[in-house]
Enzyme design. Sequence first.
Site, PDB file in Angstrom:
ATOM      1  N   HIS A  30       0.312   4.505   9.159  1.00 43.45           N
ATOM      2  CA  HIS A  30      -0.204   3.935  10.409  1.00 43.45           C
ATOM      3  C   HIS A  30       0.931   3.498  11.323  1.00 43.45           C
ATOM      4  O   HIS A  30       2.089   3.442  10.903  1.00 43.45           O
ATOM      5  CB  HIS A  30      -1.121   2.742  10.106  1.00 43.45           C
ATOM      6  CG  HIS A  30      -0.591   1.852   9.013  1.00 43.45           C
ATOM      7  ND1 HIS A  30      -1.068   1.889   7.729  1.00 43.45           N
ATOM      8  CD2 HIS A  30       0.408   0.941   8.994  1.00 43.45           C
ATOM      9  CE1 HIS A  30      -0.397   1.033   6.974  1.00 43.45           C
ATOM     10  NE2 HIS A  30       0.514   0.443   7.720  1.00 43.45           N
TER      11      HIS A  30
ATOM     12  N   HIS B 287       6.346  -8.492  -2.581  1.00 40.63           N
ATOM     13  CA  HIS B 287       5.927  -9.240  -1.387  1.00 40.63           C
ATOM     14  C   HIS B 287       4.412  -9.265  -1.224  1.00 40.63           C
ATOM     15  O   HIS B 287       3.897  -9.992  -0.388  1.00 40.63           O
ATOM     16  CB  HIS B 287       6.558  -8.601  -0.155  1.00 40.63           C
ATOM     17  CG  HIS B 287       6.002  -7.235   0.125  1.00 40.63           C
ATOM     18  ND1 HIS B 287       6.269  -6.153  -0.693  1.00 40.63           N
ATOM     19  CD2 HIS B 287       5.176  -6.786   1.087  1.00 40.63           C
ATOM     20  CE1 HIS B 287       5.620  -5.108  -0.219  1.00 40.63           C
ATOM     21  NE2 HIS B 287       4.950  -5.452   0.858  1.00 40.63           N
ATOM     22  N   ASP B 288       3.698  -8.435  -1.973  1.00 39.18           N
ATOM     23  CA  ASP B 288       2.252  -8.336  -1.819  1.00 39.18           C
ATOM     24  C   ASP B 288       1.518  -9.200  -2.841  1.00 39.18           C
ATOM     25  O   ASP B 288       2.116  -9.849  -3.683  1.00 39.18           O
ATOM     26  CB  ASP B 288       1.809  -6.874  -1.961  1.00 39.18           C
ATOM     27  CG  ASP B 288       1.979  -6.097  -0.661  1.00 39.18           C
ATOM     28  OD1 ASP B 288       1.912  -6.713   0.422  1.00 39.18           O
ATOM     29  OD2 ASP B 288       2.180  -4.874  -0.735  1.00 39.18           O
TER      30      ASP B 288
ATOM     31  N   ASP C 114       5.138   4.070   2.318  1.00 36.52           N
ATOM     32  CA  ASP C 114       4.126   3.014   2.219  1.00 36.52           C
ATOM     33  C   ASP C 114       2.708   3.601   2.182  1.00 36.52           C
ATOM     34  O   ASP C 114       2.389   4.538   2.911  1.00 36.52           O
ATOM     35  CB  ASP C 114       4.268   2.106   3.452  1.00 36.52           C
ATOM     36  CG  ASP C 114       3.333   0.910   3.427  1.00 36.52           C
ATOM     37  OD1 ASP C 114       3.406   0.140   2.451  1.00 36.52           O
ATOM     38  OD2 ASP C 114       2.531   0.749   4.368  1.00 36.52           O
TER      39      ASP C 114
ATOM     40  N   GLU D 178       4.432   4.365  -2.913  1.00 33.94           N
ATOM     41  CA  GLU D 178       3.773   3.065  -3.019  1.00 33.94           C
ATOM     42  C   GLU D 178       2.281   3.353  -3.027  1.00 33.94           C
ATOM     43  O   GLU D 178       1.633   3.463  -2.001  1.00 33.94           O
ATOM     44  CB  GLU D 178       4.159   2.150  -1.853  1.00 33.94           C
ATOM     45  CG  GLU D 178       3.815   0.691  -2.128  1.00 33.94           C
ATOM     46  CD  GLU D 178       2.592   0.188  -1.363  1.00 33.94           C
ATOM     47  OE1 GLU D 178       2.088  -0.887  -1.698  1.00 33.94           O
ATOM     48  OE2 GLU D 178       2.129   0.875  -0.448  1.00 33.94           O
TER      49      GLU D 178
ATOM     50  N   ASP E  44       2.612  -7.475  10.429  1.00 35.56           N
ATOM     51  CA  ASP E  44       2.333  -7.279   9.004  1.00 35.56           C
ATOM     52  C   ASP E  44       3.633  -7.207   8.195  1.00 35.56           C
ATOM     53  O   ASP E  44       3.816  -6.303   7.376  1.00 35.56           O
ATOM     54  CB  ASP E  44       1.476  -6.013   8.786  1.00 35.56           C
ATOM     55  CG  ASP E  44       0.958  -5.919   7.348  1.00 35.56           C
ATOM     56  OD1 ASP E  44       0.826  -6.975   6.683  1.00 35.56           O
ATOM     57  OD2 ASP E  44       0.696  -4.786   6.881  1.00 35.56           O
TER      58      ASP E  44
ATOM     59  N   GLN F 199      -3.210  -2.149  13.124  1.00 30.97           N
ATOM     60  CA  GLN F 199      -2.518  -1.015  12.492  1.00 30.97           C
ATOM     61  C   GLN F 199      -3.420   0.213  12.567  1.00 30.97           C
ATOM     62  O   GLN F 199      -4.411   0.309  11.840  1.00 30.97           O
ATOM     63  CB  GLN F 199      -2.173  -1.352  11.032  1.00 30.97           C
ATOM     64  CG  GLN F 199      -1.030  -2.350  10.917  1.00 30.97           C
ATOM     65  CD  GLN F 199      -0.892  -2.952   9.529  1.00 30.97           C
ATOM     66  OE1 GLN F 199      -1.857  -3.482   8.967  1.00 30.97           O
ATOM     67  NE2 GLN F 199       0.301  -2.882   8.961  1.00 30.97           N
TER      68      GLN F 199
ATOM     69  N   ARG G 131      -0.266 -13.980   1.516  1.00 32.71           N
ATOM     70  CA  ARG G 131       0.837 -13.272   0.859  1.00 32.71           C
ATOM     71  C   ARG G 131       2.180 -13.866   1.290  1.00 32.71           C
ATOM     72  O   ARG G 131       3.184 -13.707   0.602  1.00 32.71           O
ATOM     73  CB  ARG G 131       0.809 -11.775   1.196  1.00 32.71           C
ATOM     74  CG  ARG G 131      -0.373 -11.035   0.586  1.00 32.71           C
ATOM     75  CD  ARG G 131      -0.389  -9.574   0.993  1.00 32.71           C
ATOM     76  NE  ARG G 131      -0.530  -9.417   2.433  1.00 32.71           N
ATOM     77  CZ  ARG G 131      -0.384  -8.252   3.085  1.00 32.71           C
ATOM     78  NH1 ARG G 131      -0.095  -7.155   2.413  1.00 32.71           N
ATOM     79  NH2 ARG G 131      -0.534  -8.176   4.384  1.00 32.71           N
TER      80      ARG G 131
ATOM     81  N   ARG H  58      11.022   4.538   0.630  1.00 38.58           N
ATOM     82  CA  ARG H  58       9.754   4.057   0.071  1.00 38.58           C
ATOM     83  C   ARG H  58       8.650   4.436   1.048  1.00 38.58           C
ATOM     84  O   ARG H  58       8.657   4.028   2.207  1.00 38.58           O
ATOM     85  CB  ARG H  58       9.796   2.542  -0.088  1.00 38.58           C
ATOM     86  CG  ARG H  58       8.456   1.884  -0.452  1.00 38.58           C
ATOM     87  CD  ARG H  58       8.554   0.399  -0.162  1.00 38.58           C
ATOM     88  NE  ARG H  58       7.411  -0.391  -0.599  1.00 38.58           N
ATOM     89  CZ  ARG H  58       6.313  -0.611   0.143  1.00 38.58           C
ATOM     90  NH1 ARG H  58       6.178  -0.062   1.332  1.00 38.58           N
ATOM     91  NH2 ARG H  58       5.352  -1.386  -0.324  1.00 38.58           N
TER      92      ARG H  58
HETATM   93  C1  OTU Z   1       1.393  -1.874   1.643  1.00 39.48           C
HETATM   94  O1  OTU Z   1       0.506  -2.445   0.716  1.00 39.48           O
HETATM   95  C2  OTU Z   1       2.467  -2.925   1.923  1.00 39.48           C
HETATM   96  O2  OTU Z   1       3.163  -3.209   0.752  1.00 39.48           O
HETATM   97  C3  OTU Z   1       1.803  -4.149   2.506  1.00 39.48           C
HETATM   98  O3  OTU Z   1       2.699  -5.203   2.681  1.00 39.48           O
HETATM   99  C4  OTU Z   1       1.169  -3.753   3.800  1.00 39.48           C
HETATM  100  O4  OTU Z   1       0.417  -4.814   4.313  1.00 39.48           O
HETATM  101  C5  OTU Z   1       0.237  -2.540   3.640  1.00 39.48           C
HETATM  102  O5  OTU Z   1       0.783  -1.501   2.848  1.00 39.48           O
HETATM  103  C6  OTU Z   1      -0.031  -1.939   4.980  1.00 39.48           C
HETATM  104  O6  OTU Z   1       1.137  -1.352   5.493  1.00 39.48           O
HETATM  105  O7  OTU Z   1      -1.171   0.054   0.916  1.00 39.48           O
HETATM  106  O8  OTU Z   1      -1.093   1.455  -1.395  1.00 39.48           O
HETATM  107  O9  OTU Z   1      -3.280  -4.916  -2.002  1.00 39.48           O
HETATM  108  O10 OTU Z   1      -1.097  -3.657  -2.191  1.00 39.48           O
HETATM  109  O11 OTU Z   1      -2.036  -2.994   1.156  1.00 39.48           O
HETATM  110  C7  OTU Z   1      -1.088   0.109  -1.423  1.00 39.48           C
HETATM  111  C8  OTU Z   1      -2.680  -4.806  -0.810  1.00 39.48           C
HETATM  112  C9  OTU Z   1      -0.898  -0.502  -0.070  1.00 39.48           C
HETATM  113  C10 OTU Z   1      -1.449  -3.958  -0.896  1.00 39.48           C
HETATM  114  C11 OTU Z   1      -1.687  -2.699  -0.144  1.00 39.48           C
HETATM  115  C12 OTU Z   1      -0.454  -1.875  -0.131  1.00 39.48           C
END
Ligand code: OTU
Length: 650
Positions: A184, A395-396, A284, A326, A141, A252, A520, A282
Site C-alpha cells: 500500500h 514492533h508489532d 511488508d 513478512e 503507521d 493506507q 503497539r 523486508r
Molecule cells: C505490517 O504488519 C507491519 O509490520 C505493521 O507495522 C504495519 O502496520 C502493517 O504491516 C501495515 O503496513 O501486515 O503480514 O497483526 O502483524 O499488520 C502481516 C498486525 C502484516 C501485523 C500486520 C503486519
Amino acid sequence: MYEQASHTLLNEILSELKTSTLDQQLRHFYTRLGANFYAIHSLFKLLYGERDDFKQQMHSLVETLAQRYIERKLELRQSDLARERDYNWFLSQKWVGMVLYCDRFAGNLQGLIANLPYLQELGINLLHVMPMLDCPQDHSDGGYAVRDFYNIDSRFGSMDDLEALASTLKQRDVLLVLDIVVNHTSDEHEWAQRARRGEKPYQDYYFVFDDREIPDIYEQTMSEIFPVTAPGNFTWDADMGKWVMTVFNTYQWDLNYHNPAVLIEMIDIILFWANKGADILRLDAVAFLWKKMGSVCQNEREAHLLLQLMKDCCQVTAPGVLFIAEAIVAPSEIAKYFGEDAINAKECEIAYNATLMALLWDAVATKNAALLNQGIKSLPAKLERATWLNYVRCHDDIGLGFDDNDIRLVGYEPAPHRRFILDYFTGRFPGSLARGLPFGENPKTGDARISGSLASLVGLESAMERGDEAAIDAAIKTIVLLHCVILSFGGIPLLYYGDAIGTLNSLEYLAEPSKAADNRWMNRSHFNWVRAEKRHQIGTVEQRIFSPLKKMIALRKEISAFADFDNRQLLSVDVPNLLVFSRTDPQNSRNRVLVIGNFSDAAQTLPVEALRAHGFLLMDAMRDLCTGERFTVENDVFTLPALSCHWLTD
Ligand code: OTU
C-alpha cells in the site's frame, strides 16, 4: 511453441536495449536476463497475458531492470558475484540481527551511525532499520504509510546519511536490512493524489469504486486487520467521491497488482534501494498482495506469483540482495513464501518465524513447552536455501498464530486456550505479572492480539515496582531463555532494540493524538541510554540481561552446528516443561549441541535414558557451553534449574 515465443521476445528486447546502452558493461546482466527470462516472461504472462499492452509492459519491465543495473555500483556488482558463488552465505550461524527505529534509538541516521558501537558490543552484524521513507507527519503507521518511496523522511536525515550508514556498515561487515512497503501507499502519495484528482490511470493503481456494491462483496470474505482503529476494508474518500480499499489503516491505500504498471513501479523501487546498498529487503505484508473478490484476499496464489516475479527480476539486476517475507499468517502458509519449488519458484530467502514466536509466548504463559513442542513438530519443511528469522518480540502486536489442531493435540480447547493466553499477558489472569494490553480485539470473531514490551510481558515491570527480587530474577531468566532458543533454533536471530536492557512498556504514545489509539506504540519506546549505561554495572537488571545475551551471541557465532542446514532434531523426552532439540554440525556429525530449555518456574529433572534413546551416550558428563561448566548426571537424571536454558555438548 511458447518457449519459442519467449525467446523471440527476449531477442527483440535485447536488440533494442543493446543499441541504447551499447557502451555499458552489461555482460553479467545479459547472462542473468537470459537465465531468468523464461520464468519472468511466463509469470508475467500468467498474470497479465490477457492485456492488449502485454508486450509493451514486458518491454518496460526489462528496461527497468537494465536501467537499474546500469546504475548499480561496481562494489555492489562485485558483492553480487561473490554471493552468487557462495550462495548459502546467509545460512551461516555468524549472523545475528537487531531491528530498531533510528529516531527512537538514536535521534536520526547520524545518531545511529554514532551509536553503532552499542550494537557491535552486543555482537550484532545484521541491522534492520525500520522504515525511514517520507511519510505524512501524523498518519505514518510507524513508517508503513509511505508518501514518497524514493526519499528519506527529513525526520531521519537525508539520502546522504543513509548512504553513509550503508557504507559504514559494509566496512564493518554488518548487513543492512531496509523495508519495502509493497502492499500500500499513504493516501498522500502522488499516485493517490492524482487518483483523487480524477486521473483514471492512477485510480487504476488502487481499488476504487463509486458505490458500496463491490466493496460489500469483498468485505463478505475479507478479515479486518485493525478492527478497532480501522474497521472494514474500504474508506470513503470525499475528494474523489469514491470508496477506496484500505485493508490496514484508513490512510493506507492498497495497491492494485492487477495493473502491471504497479508491479513495475514496485520492482523499480526494490532495485532503487538495492542500489543504495541494502543487503536484504523486508517486504511488508506480502500475504495481502493479491485481492480477489470472494476470497480472503490473503495468501492467494497470485501473491506468490508476484513475489516470484519480484525475486526473478532482482536476480537479474541485484542477485546478491535477499528478501525477507513478512507474512504473519498460519503456520502452514508461511513456508510457502520461501517458494514451493527450489528451482522454478523462488520467492523470499528469509521469512519471519511468526509461529515459533507465538509458540514461545505460549510456553511463557503456560510455563510448559507442550504446545511449543507440538507446534515445532508441525512446522512445515522449508527449502534448502531458505532460512527463518527467529524473534521473540518486534514492533508489532503478538498474534496467537498457532494451529487449532496443534492446540487440540496437546489437550486444550482452542478458544478458551487463546483466551487464557490473552488474559495471562494482559494481567487479568490471577497471579500473572504480565503488563500487556489487548490489541485488535474483534468482538465479531473473538480474536485478539497482544501489545507490550518483552520485559513488561514477562513481568519485569510489576516485579520491579514491587521490589520482588524473586520475580525480577524469574523475569530476567525468562528473557534470557527466550533469546537462548532463538539463538540456537536454526535461522537468523533478530533481537528487538530495547530488549537487551530490559526496556519496559512506554506510555509516551498516549500524549500523541495520532498514536494514542494504537497501543503497539507501547513497545516502541525511545531507547534509554541512561539505563543502557548500566549494562556495565554488575548486578543491575540491565547487566543481568545484557551480559548473558552478549555471551550467547558470541558463542553462537563459534558453534557451526547452529548454521541452518536442516540440522535440527526435536527430541521428545516426555517432560512437558522442557524443550529439547539437538543441532548437528553438517560437516561433522559428531559435533552436536543439545539445547534444553526449561519453561517451568520450578526445577525439572530429565532422565538420561530419554537422551540415550537419541544417541547421546553421556559417558561422563556434558559440558554447558554457556557456563563452561560440567553438567553432571546424578542418579541417572539431569537437573534443570527453573527457567534455564543450556547448550550442552558431549
Ligand atoms: C505490517 O504488519 C507491519 O509490520 C505493521 O507495522 C504495519 O502496520 C502493517 O504491516 C501495515 O503496513 O501486515 O503480514 O497483526 O502483524 O499488520 C502481516 C498486525 C502484516 C501485523 C500486520 C503486519
